[in-house]
Design an enzyme around this catalytic site. Sequence first.
Site, PDB file in Angstrom:
ATOM      1  N   CYS A  65      16.545   3.926 -28.702  1.00 39.18           N
ATOM      2  CA  CYS A  65      15.803   2.933 -29.026  1.00 39.18           C
ATOM      3  C   CYS A  65      14.831   2.826 -27.841  1.00 39.18           C
ATOM      4  O   CYS A  65      14.989   3.261 -26.861  1.00 39.18           O
ATOM      5  CB  CYS A  65      16.060   1.721 -29.798  1.00 39.18           C
ATOM      6  N   TRP A  66      13.921   1.741 -28.060  1.00 43.21           N
ATOM      7  CA  TRP A  66      13.024   1.470 -26.992  1.00 43.21           C
ATOM      8  C   TRP A  66      13.576   1.235 -25.670  1.00 43.21           C
ATOM      9  O   TRP A  66      13.300   1.835 -24.551  1.00 43.21           O
ATOM     10  CB  TRP A  66      11.870   0.187 -27.301  1.00 43.21           C
TER      11      TRP A  66
END
Length: 152
Positions: A65-66
């Site tokens: 994820c980010w």
Amino acid sequence: MRISVSSDMDEPVARLLVEELRARGHEVRAYGALNPGAGPRWAACSERAAREVAEGRADQAVVCCWTGTGASIAANKVPGVRAALCTDAYTADGARRWNDANVLAIGLRLTSAPVLREILDAWFAGGPSTDAEDRDNVAHVERLDEDRRAAR
């Protein structure tokens, strides 16, 4: 090796991750934004990839994820999973060696192509320690999973 991969975003480093794993001879199963038409929410796709490991359908997983934080949190909620957020090769080596991590978490924001390759090199070169204290710590974490299952 069968590896489940998830990402909540279709970012260049996530695509490179899949390419690298396949180039290294691994069978890759993609979830989230890496699988067109699938739900890209980080919690759901990370859980799906982690469950593949916990249920024996994958040998390991890589969740993205980010920042990598959410993906690692979601993966670690699956009993039997020991997910480690790794930002460099040293951390990846330690996660495999001391923690017997079976899920690698990667942050999409700060992981460059060269760093990703270094992380993967260290992750796949490493293996669980045979040191009694290290094994005892991993066994303790496994008991926490058993306690969580029993509480349900």
